[in-house]
Design an enzyme around this catalytic site. Structure first.
Site, mmCIF file in Angstrom:
data_model
loop_
_atom_site.group_PDB
_atom_site.id
_atom_site.type_symbol
_atom_site.label_atom_id
_atom_site.label_comp_id
_atom_site.label_asym_id
_atom_site.label_seq_id
_atom_site.Cartn_x
_atom_site.Cartn_y
_atom_site.Cartn_z
ATOM 1 N N GLU A 57 -4.747 -38.044 10.255
ATOM 2 C CA GLU A 57 -5.943 -37.722 9.458
ATOM 3 C C GLU A 57 -7.167 -37.712 10.361
ATOM 4 O O GLU A 57 -7.202 -38.421 11.375
ATOM 5 C CB GLU A 57 -6.160 -38.804 8.397
ATOM 6 N N ASP A 58 -8.180 -36.953 9.958
ATOM 7 C CA ASP A 58 -9.427 -37.020 10.697
ATOM 8 C C ASP A 58 -10.172 -38.317 10.385
ATOM 9 O O ASP A 58 -10.754 -38.946 11.270
ATOM 10 C CB ASP A 58 -10.306 -35.789 10.426
ATOM 11 N N ASP A 61 -11.278 -43.153 4.544
ATOM 12 C CA ASP A 61 -12.453 -43.640 3.824
ATOM 13 C C ASP A 61 -11.987 -44.748 2.876
ATOM 14 O O ASP A 61 -11.813 -45.899 3.283
ATOM 15 C CB ASP A 61 -13.090 -42.452 3.103
ATOM 16 N N PHE A 110 -22.498 -40.368 6.465
ATOM 17 C CA PHE A 110 -21.898 -39.069 6.175
ATOM 18 C C PHE A 110 -21.602 -38.370 7.495
ATOM 19 O O PHE A 110 -22.506 -37.989 8.223
ATOM 20 C CB PHE A 110 -22.838 -38.222 5.321
#
Ligand SMILES: O=P(O)(O)OC[C@H]1O[C@H](OP(=O)(O)OP(=O)(O)O)[C@H](O)[C@@H]1O
Length: 139
Positions: A57-58, A61, A110
């Site tokens: 995964e990048d 979260d 973000f």
């Protein structure tokens, strides 16, 4: 983007490495963390049967996406499932998962670039950055 760079760097081992991609989508009410994760219909889940799977995964979260994907892969007969993520937002975790391999712990900001988007934009930035609050409120 991260995956393609990663696999180039682990050549030539393991020689039997297979690489596949799929899109994971979250459905359900409220935030993605409460949603059910589904993989796109073009990916044959039975292809993981008996194999050692590394999910790449990048970013992690809440942990919802990877925890559901681990369950899906295990339920499809994977011999083992390990996790790799370039970025790990540990402070945002709602599901108790830990990746075996991580690049960097990431602040609760973000993040965009290197494949990560803000409203589908900025994935093509050749670096990773965080979006300022004032930019988010204006766009
Ligand atoms: O740990 P979680 O809270 O589940 O979040 C992580 C997921 O969120 C991002 O995907 P996103 O849903 O933004 O879609 P994208 O990969 O198409 O950008 C990221 O690529 C992970 O798949």
């Amino acid at each position: 983007m991260f995956t393609t760079d990663l696999v180039r760097h682990i050549y030539p081992y393991p020689a039997s490495l297979e690489v596949d991609f799929f899109k994971a989508s979250s459905y359900g009410s409220g935030t993605t963390s409460s949603g059910v994760v589904r993989v796109d219909s073009g990916f044959d889940l039975s292809s993981v049967n008996g194999k050692h799977v590394l999910l790449v995964e990048d970013i992690i979260d809440t942990g919802n996406t990877l925890s559901r994907l681990v369950a899906l892969m295990s339920g499809s007969g994977a011999a083992s499932v390990k996790l790799c993520a370039l970025l790990d937002k540990k402070a945002r975790r709602r599901v108790p998962i830990t990746a075996e391999y991580t690049g960097f712990e990431c602040p609760d900001e973000f993040i965009v670039g290197y494949g990560i988007d803000y409203a589908e934009k900025y994935r093509n930035l050749p670096y990773i950055g965080s979006v300022r609050e004032e930019f988010i409120s204006k766009h």
